[in-house]
Write a protein that holds these residues in place. Structure first.
Motif, short mmCIF file in Angstrom:
data_model
loop_
_atom_site.label_atom_id
_atom_site.label_comp_id
_atom_site.label_asym_id
_atom_site.label_seq_id
_atom_site.Cartn_x
_atom_site.Cartn_y
_atom_site.Cartn_z
N PRO A 1 13.12 72.12 -19.84
CA PRO A 1 12.10 71.40 -20.51
C PRO A 1 11.61 72.39 -20.92
O PRO A 1 10.55 73.02 -21.42
CB PRO A 1 12.31 70.26 -19.28
CG PRO A 1 12.40 70.66 -19.00
CD PRO A 1 13.89 71.76 -18.59
N PHE A 2 11.14 73.65 -19.90
CA PHE A 2 9.47 74.30 -19.65
C PHE A 2 10.22 75.33 -21.31
O PHE A 2 9.27 75.66 -21.54
CB PHE A 2 9.54 75.36 -18.78
CG PHE A 2 11.03 76.59 -18.58
CD1 PHE A 2 11.50 77.23 -18.81
CD2 PHE A 2 11.87 75.59 -18.04
CE1 PHE A 2 12.47 77.96 -18.59
CE2 PHE A 2 12.54 76.23 -17.29
CZ PHE A 2 13.30 77.52 -17.57
N LEU A 3 11.64 75.10 -21.53
CA LEU A 3 11.96 76.30 -22.85
C LEU A 3 11.99 74.77 -24.37
O LEU A 3 11.01 75.68 -24.94
CB LEU A 3 12.98 76.83 -22.99
CG LEU A 3 13.66 77.27 -24.29
CD1 LEU A 3 12.44 78.73 -23.79
CD2 LEU A 3 15.14 78.38 -23.54
N MET A 4 12.42 74.47 -24.89
CA MET A 4 11.80 73.27 -24.65
C MET A 4 11.32 72.85 -25.59
O MET A 4 10.86 72.84 -26.88
CB MET A 4 13.48 72.17 -25.01
CG MET A 4 14.75 72.24 -25.01
SD MET A 4 15.67 73.08 -26.67
CE MET A 4 16.08 71.97 -27.33
N GLY A 5 10.35 72.03 -24.46
CA GLY A 5 8.74 71.43 -24.61
C GLY A 5 8.33 72.16 -26.25
O GLY A 5 7.31 71.09 -26.50
N ILE B 1 8.92 78.81 -37.47
CA ILE B 1 8.99 77.62 -36.56
C ILE B 1 10.58 76.73 -36.79
O ILE B 1 10.82 76.66 -35.34
CB ILE B 1 8.08 76.73 -37.00
CG1 ILE B 1 6.68 77.22 -36.14
CG2 ILE B 1 8.15 75.46 -35.80
CD1 ILE B 1 5.34 76.70 -36.49
N PHE B 2 10.88 76.33 -38.39
CA PHE B 2 11.97 76.20 -38.28
C PHE B 2 13.36 76.51 -37.73
O PHE B 2 14.46 76.10 -37.36
CB PHE B 2 12.51 75.21 -39.86
CG PHE B 2 11.63 73.95 -39.50
CD1 PHE B 2 10.93 73.31 -38.99
CD2 PHE B 2 10.83 73.34 -41.10
CE1 PHE B 2 9.70 71.97 -38.94
CE2 PHE B 2 10.13 72.52 -41.39
CZ PHE B 2 9.80 71.58 -40.77
N GLU B 3 12.89 77.80 -37.61
CA GLU B 3 14.70 78.58 -37.59
C GLU B 3 15.01 78.82 -36.15
O GLU B 3 16.34 78.56 -35.75
CB GLU B 3 14.30 80.47 -38.02
CG GLU B 3 15.29 81.39 -37.49
CD GLU B 3 15.33 82.47 -39.05
OE1 GLU B 3 16.70 83.49 -38.85
OE2 GLU B 3 13.80 82.41 -39.38
N LEU B 4 13.05 78.59 -35.24
CA LEU B 4 13.50 78.45 -33.98
C LEU B 4 14.49 77.61 -32.87
O LEU B 4 14.80 77.31 -32.35
CB LEU B 4 12.42 78.99 -33.46
CG LEU B 4 11.68 78.56 -32.23
CD1 LEU B 4 12.84 80.24 -31.38
CD2 LEU B 4 9.87 78.67 -31.61
N GLY C 1 19.04 73.93 -31.47
CA GLY C 1 18.93 72.38 -31.66
C GLY C 1 18.34 71.48 -32.08
O GLY C 1 18.95 70.32 -31.94
N ILE C 2 17.22 72.10 -32.57
CA ILE C 2 16.40 70.41 -32.61
C ILE C 2 16.26 70.50 -35.02
O ILE C 2 16.79 71.24 -35.29
CB ILE C 2 15.06 71.14 -32.82
CG1 ILE C 2 15.05 71.37 -30.92
CG2 ILE C 2 14.07 69.96 -33.03
CD1 ILE C 2 13.43 71.38 -30.66
#
Length: 136
Positions: A8-12, A33-36, A41-42
């Protein structure tokens, strides 16, 4: 979901970055941002990989205005073809497939993603062009 649960510390922060993107955000910042986010997987509104492919496939000798006109004509072609596709006998819902025989159920998503990528490449307003598409 698994990645969000275990890291969660990375995905948040990545999810927070995608929430900050607005239509007024610079297109290069938005694509970064969208590439990241897509690498994590978002799901994103604009597919950065598709934008890169379309931007790289520009032909030599064709002006950007001509390329933009072709993108607009593609949407007109799709809009004119929709009634013909809807009346096609293969456009019947199949309960065994939980979809249509000719995959017409995927068409809306394809139109949105391809037009978003095309008009991002041309630095145009996506929402305006999709509203024009609905009028046609």
């Amino acid at each position: 979901q698994v990645f969000s649960h275990h890291c969660p510390f990375l995905m948040g922060p990545i999810e927070c970055l995608t929430d900050v993107v607005t239509p007024d955000t610079d297109i290069q910042v938005t694509l970064s941002i969208f590439e990241l986010a897509s690498a994590a997987g978002i799901p994103c509104e604009i597919d950065p990989a598709l934008v890169n492919v379309l931007a790289g496939s520009k032909t030599d000798g064709v002006s950007p205005e001509e390329d933009y006109k072709v993108a607009c004509l593609l949407l007109v072609f799709v809009a004119v073809s929709l009634p013909l596709l809807a009346s096609d006998p293969a456009s019947l819902y199949n309960t065994e497939l939980d979809g249509y025989n000719n995959n017409i159920h995927c068409l809306a998503k394809a139109i949105i993603h391809v037009s978003a990528a095309l008009f991002t490449v041309h630095n145009k307003n996506i929402e305006t062009h999709l509203k024009e598409f609905l009028v046609v």
